[in-house]
Design a protein around this motif. Structure first.
Motif, short mmCIF file in Angstrom:
data_model
loop_
_atom_site.label_atom_id
_atom_site.label_comp_id
_atom_site.label_asym_id
_atom_site.label_seq_id
_atom_site.Cartn_x
_atom_site.Cartn_y
_atom_site.Cartn_z
N PHE A 91 0.84 -1.21 0.00
CA PHE A 91 0.00 0.00 0.00
C PHE A 91 0.87 1.25 0.00
O PHE A 91 0.64 2.18 -0.79
N TYR A 92 1.87 1.32 0.85
CA TYR A 92 2.71 2.51 0.95
C TYR A 92 3.61 2.68 -0.28
O TYR A 92 3.90 3.80 -0.69
N ILE A 93 4.01 1.59 -0.87
CA ILE A 93 4.79 1.67 -2.11
C ILE A 93 3.92 2.23 -3.24
O ILE A 93 4.35 3.12 -3.98
N MET A 94 2.69 1.74 -3.34
CA MET A 94 1.76 2.26 -4.36
C MET A 94 1.45 3.74 -4.11
O MET A 94 1.41 4.54 -5.05
N LEU A 95 1.22 4.08 -2.85
CA LEU A 95 0.96 5.48 -2.50
C LEU A 95 2.15 6.35 -2.89
O LEU A 95 1.97 7.44 -3.46
N ALA A 96 3.35 5.89 -2.61
CA ALA A 96 4.55 6.64 -2.97
C ALA A 96 4.64 6.82 -4.48
O ALA A 96 4.96 7.92 -4.96
N LEU A 97 4.36 5.79 -5.23
CA LEU A 97 4.40 5.88 -6.69
C LEU A 97 3.39 6.90 -7.22
O LEU A 97 3.70 7.68 -8.13
N VAL A 98 2.21 6.89 -6.67
CA VAL A 98 1.18 7.84 -7.09
C VAL A 98 1.62 9.27 -6.76
O VAL A 98 1.52 10.17 -7.61
N ILE A 99 2.10 9.49 -5.55
CA ILE A 99 2.55 10.82 -5.14
C ILE A 99 3.68 11.30 -6.04
O ILE A 99 3.67 12.43 -6.55
#
Length: 162
Positions: free
Chosen positions: A53-61
């Motif tokens: 989840f945090y890796i995906m969030l980082a990629l989106v940001i």
């Protein structure tokens, strides 16, 4: 009043970026939020580890920040390169009843009605047709403060400020 000028690549890009701020499409606070948002994934990774989840969030940001950087810093230079007419001299004749526009492959006589209003900052006039369509006029082309004031008065006589 006859205005003659040729854009430099840097000048055109600078005018493009300043237009975003002038029209409040981007505010300085937005840049602070953007910079701060880059730190959020680092904090989450440090605090909670590298979960999906945090890796995906980082990629989106990071993707959204990259898009903003591209639009703000890279796109104006690309646009300048793409449009040949921006590399050639502009001759704009502003008269009380019309505007004569002569720029490379563009030769036309326009009514003042094509423009809705004008805006300015310390370096440029923006004569605006639509929300994001404008003619950029660098203030460096005016030989004196009197010419600058006369042009501003001409714009004020025919257009409004938002």
């Amino acid at each position: 009043m006859l205005l003659e000028f040729t854009y430099t690549k840097k000048e055109y890009a600078d005018g493009w970026r300043r237009f975003f701020f002038l029209t409040k499409v981007i505010k300085k606070f937005d840049l602070v939020v953007m910079a701060f948002s880059l730190l959020i994934p680092l904090y989450l990774f440090y605090q909670y580890g590298f979960t999906r989840f945090y890796i995906m969030l980082a990629l989106v940001i990071y993707f959204f920040n990259l898009v903003i950087v591209a639009v703000f810093f890279i796109r104006p230079y690309m646009f300048y390169q793409e449009y040949e007419q921006l590399h050639h001299a502009y001759k704009l004749l502003f008269e009380d009843d019309k505007i004569t526009f002569d720029a490379h492959a563009i030769h036309s006589t326009l009514s003042w009605d094509i423009y809705k209003h004008y805006m300015e900052n310390k370096d440029y006039f923006y004569i605006i047709q639509k929300k994001r369509t404008y003619t950029l006029i660098p203030k460096r082309i005016f030989a004196s403060e009197n010419e600058l004031s006369a042009f501003r008065q001409l714009l004020t006589d025919h257009l409004t400020t938002p």
